[in-house]
Structures are given as C-alpha cells and as structure tokens.
Design a protein around this motif. Structure first.
Motif, PDB file in Angstrom:
ATOM      1  N   ILE A  91     -11.551   6.225   6.120  1.00 12.12           N
ATOM      2  CA  ILE A  91     -10.165   6.246   6.611  1.00 12.12           C
ATOM      3  C   ILE A  91      -9.292   5.276   5.835  1.00 12.12           C
ATOM      4  O   ILE A  91      -8.135   5.575   5.525  1.00 12.12           O
ATOM      5  N   LEU A  92      -9.829   4.115   5.461  1.00 12.02           N
ATOM      6  CA  LEU A  92      -9.026   3.157   4.705  1.00 12.02           C
ATOM      7  C   LEU A  92      -8.823   3.628   3.261  1.00 12.02           C
ATOM      8  O   LEU A  92      -7.751   3.423   2.678  1.00 12.02           O
ATOM      9  N   ALA A  93      -9.838   4.259   2.683  1.00  8.94           N
ATOM     10  CA  ALA A  93      -9.677   4.793   1.332  1.00  8.94           C
ATOM     11  C   ALA A  93      -8.633   5.904   1.307  1.00  8.94           C
ATOM     12  O   ALA A  93      -7.766   5.944   0.422  1.00  8.94           O
ATOM     13  N   ASP A  94      -8.693   6.813   2.289  1.00  3.31           N
ATOM     14  CA  ASP A  94      -7.723   7.905   2.344  1.00  3.31           C
ATOM     15  C   ASP A  94      -6.317   7.377   2.619  1.00  3.31           C
ATOM     16  O   ASP A  94      -5.329   7.874   2.058  1.00  3.31           O
ATOM     17  N   ALA A  95      -6.223   6.365   3.480  1.00  3.49           N
ATOM     18  CA  ALA A  95      -4.911   5.765   3.754  1.00  3.49           C
ATOM     19  C   ALA A  95      -4.354   5.108   2.497  1.00  3.49           C
ATOM     20  O   ALA A  95      -3.154   5.204   2.202  1.00  3.49           O
ATOM     21  N   ALA A  96      -5.214   4.456   1.725  1.00  2.00           N
ATOM     22  CA  ALA A  96      -4.780   3.819   0.483  1.00  2.00           C
ATOM     23  C   ALA A  96      -4.318   4.853  -0.534  1.00  2.00           C
ATOM     24  O   ALA A  96      -3.303   4.663  -1.211  1.00  2.00           O
ATOM     25  N   ALA A 153      -0.957   6.014   0.423  1.00  2.00           N
ATOM     26  CA  ALA A 153       0.052   4.991   0.133  1.00  2.00           C
ATOM     27  C   ALA A 153       0.371   4.935  -1.357  1.00  2.00           C
ATOM     28  O   ALA A 153       1.517   4.668  -1.751  1.00  2.00           O
ATOM     29  N   ILE A 154      -0.624   5.188  -2.197  1.00  2.00           N
ATOM     30  CA  ILE A 154      -0.393   5.197  -3.640  1.00  2.00           C
ATOM     31  C   ILE A 154       0.408   6.434  -4.045  1.00  2.00           C
ATOM     32  O   ILE A 154       1.328   6.365  -4.858  1.00  2.00           O
ATOM     33  N   ILE A 155       0.073   7.567  -3.454  1.00  2.00           N
ATOM     34  CA  ILE A 155       0.761   8.815  -3.800  1.00  2.00           C
ATOM     35  C   ILE A 155       2.244   8.754  -3.469  1.00  2.00           C
ATOM     36  O   ILE A 155       3.090   9.168  -4.255  1.00  2.00           O
ATOM     37  N   ASP A 156       2.585   8.212  -2.281  1.00  2.00           N
ATOM     38  CA  ASP A 156       4.011   8.181  -1.900  1.00  2.00           C
ATOM     39  C   ASP A 156       4.737   6.916  -2.356  1.00  2.00           C
ATOM     40  O   ASP A 156       5.924   6.735  -2.092  1.00  2.00           O
ATOM     41  N   GLY A 157       4.006   6.008  -3.011  1.00  6.07           N
ATOM     42  CA  GLY A 157       4.654   4.846  -3.600  1.00  6.07           C
ATOM     43  C   GLY A 157       4.856   3.655  -2.696  1.00  6.07           C
ATOM     44  O   GLY A 157       5.385   2.629  -3.139  1.00  6.07           O
ATOM     45  N   THR A 158       4.415   3.722  -1.433  1.00  4.90           N
ATOM     46  CA  THR A 158       4.610   2.576  -0.538  1.00  4.90           C
ATOM     47  C   THR A 158       3.636   1.448  -0.849  1.00  4.90           C
ATOM     48  O   THR A 158       3.941   0.270  -0.625  1.00  4.90           O
TER      49      THR A 158
END
Length: 294
Positions: free
Chosen positions: A241-246, A249-254
């Motif tokens: 879950i943390l890897a997917d969340a990361a 976050a990288i894909i949308d730039g946040t």
C-alpha cells in the motif's frame, strides 16, 4: 530493512549452520519459515541467503569467485514429481536436463555440482506445494530427504502454514519434523504499547525507503493505526500500500503521502476484508426503536 522476524531468523540460521558444520554422523538440522500469505516469508528467506552469501565469500576470500556458490535457491512447483523437484535446482544452476534423464541421474548431477560449488545453504521456497498424500508427492519428499542427506548443507524451507501441510504429515513428515526448527511469522498486533511501537517502527522503516521529494520524514507515524487497520498487520500488505501510494504521488507530482492519499490507494482483497470486518466491529450497535404505548 530489519524486523524482529529477520533478526530471530538470522540468529537461528547462524546457530544451525554452525551446528551442522560441526556434525558429521547425525542428521543435519533444517529450518522452516512458515506463516500466512503476505507475512514476508520469501523476502526473509532471500535476505538470509544474501547475507550468508556475502559472509561466506568474505570469510573465505572468494568475493569474485564464480566457481563458488554458497547459496542455492529453488521454488517447489505445484504437483511436484521427484524429477521436477530436482530439475528446479538444475534450472537455478543452469544445468541442462536431458528429456529422458531419470530423477536419480539428475540428482547425481545436481549433488555433484553443488559439492563442487561449495554450497552450504539451500533455500526451498513454496514448500507447501510439496504434498505427500499422493504417490508422486511422497516420492518427491523422499527424494528431497535423500538429497539433503547427501549434501553438507543446511536446508531452509519457506511456505504457507507448513506445520499443517503434507510436508509434516505421515511417516516422512515425522522424520522431517524431528530435524526441523520452525519459525512462525505472524501478523503484527497493536494490543499493547510495545506492540503499537513495534508496528509504528515498521511503518517508519518502510516510509524511509520511499523516494518522495516532498514527503516529510516520519509523517506516517500518526497514520500507523490506520495502516494497521488497512493491512491487518501484514508486512507484505503494508509495503504494497505504501509503494502504490508513493507511485501515485510520483505520477501526479505531489511527491508525498497523506491520509487522503492512503484512503485513495487500493489494497489486496484479504486486507480489504480485514478492514471491513474491523470497521463493522467498531460501529456502535443501533438501538431498536421503542414501540409507542397504545
């Protein structure tokens, strides 16, 4: 990343390797890493293998010696026969296996190569696939036992709920159990303060591995109880879950993870079931409506 399980398993592996190295006349001890799916069994076994590989190469001064292989790794395929089991080792070693070769011939070849390579730790993953209640499975288990007896190596098995599998059942299972130390990997719990701190440390350990440019260090500590609720204490589900969340976050730039990001990140079905069950248990019971007096 170190956990209580990897620390305990590493310590027991060192003890077992030392004991087996000093024993020549009796059956060698083996290790088994058992637990439910998602507990990190394979990851822990591979970590032990990597550490042993580096330690042996450093100890013997053979860091770049390609003729030396302290660790062998193989996966037990489903519906395993003796030949398929030994062929898994041959495949890892890159050995050609003639189509008409017998299991005995392949075993002789593999044993000879492993002795030449100086292998001292053999990791057998997905060991729950090794059934003994069918003729083929029983023969495969017997072949594995003979294979282990002929090598000066310690065997490390990893699999799902191994004590309840066919591997430990019947006459062959009794022989295996008599020489096996089982390490049970269980999900984290948060019932006590010490358990909550251990889970929070694990969350922060995984968080520290995330390559996020705008994420505040240790900011996930406050979300540790929520992450336990979402994952059921499974280290595999937590990492996922943390890897997917990361990644999101990288894909949308946040470049950061917050509660909103966590809530928007999907988990595996087993974790979702735990989350739903836990949510139902926390909801207060609804009061029944009172009937108006007539």
């Amino acid at each position: 990343m170190e956990t209580a399980d990897t620390e305990a398993l590493a310590r027991q592996t060192r003890i077992t390797l030392a004991r087996n190295a000093a024993t020549t006349a009796t059956a060698r001890r083996g290790l088994a890493v058992s637990g439910a799916a998602g507990m990190g069994k394979s990851t822990a076994a591979l970590l032990i293998g990597k550490r042993h590989e580096k330690a042996e190469r450093r100890r013997l001064g053979r860091a770049d010696d390609r003729s030396f292989a302290p660790v062998v790794y193989a996966v037990v395929p489903p519906a395993t026969t003796p030949k398929i089991l030994i062929q898994a080792f041959a495949n890892w070693l890159g050995l050609p296996v003639p189509q008409r070769a017998t299991a005995q011939a392949v075993t002789e070849h593999v044993v000879g190569v492993l002795r030449t390579l100086g292998s001292s730790l053999v990791i057998l993953d997905e060991a729950h696939n090794l059934t003994t209640n069918r003729l083929a499975g029983a023969e495969a288990a017997s072949t594995l036992k003979q294979f282990a007896d002929r090598l000066d190596a310690t065997f490390l098995y990893a699999g799902i709920d191994l004590p309840a599998t066919d591997l430990f059942a019947g006459e062959m299972g009794r022989q295996i159990k008599a020489r096996m130390i089982v390490h049970q990997m269980r999900p984290y719990v948060i019932g006590t303060k010490a358990e909550r701190e251990a889970w929070a440390d694990l969350v922060l350990g995984v968080e520290d591995l995330l390559p996020l440019a705008a994420h505040a260090p240790e900011s996930l500590a406050e979300h540790a109880p929520y992450l336990w609720d979402r994952t059921g204490g499974s280290i595999g589900a937590l990492r996922a879950i943390l890897a997917d969340a990361a990644i999101g976050a990288i894909i949308d730039g946040t470049e950061k993870i917050d509660r909103r990001r966590l809530e928007a990140t999907a988990t595996d079905y087993a974790s979702e079931e735990h989350h739903l069950e836990h949510s139902r248990q926390e909801q207060p019971p609804r009061r029944r409506g009172l009937k108006r007096a007539q």
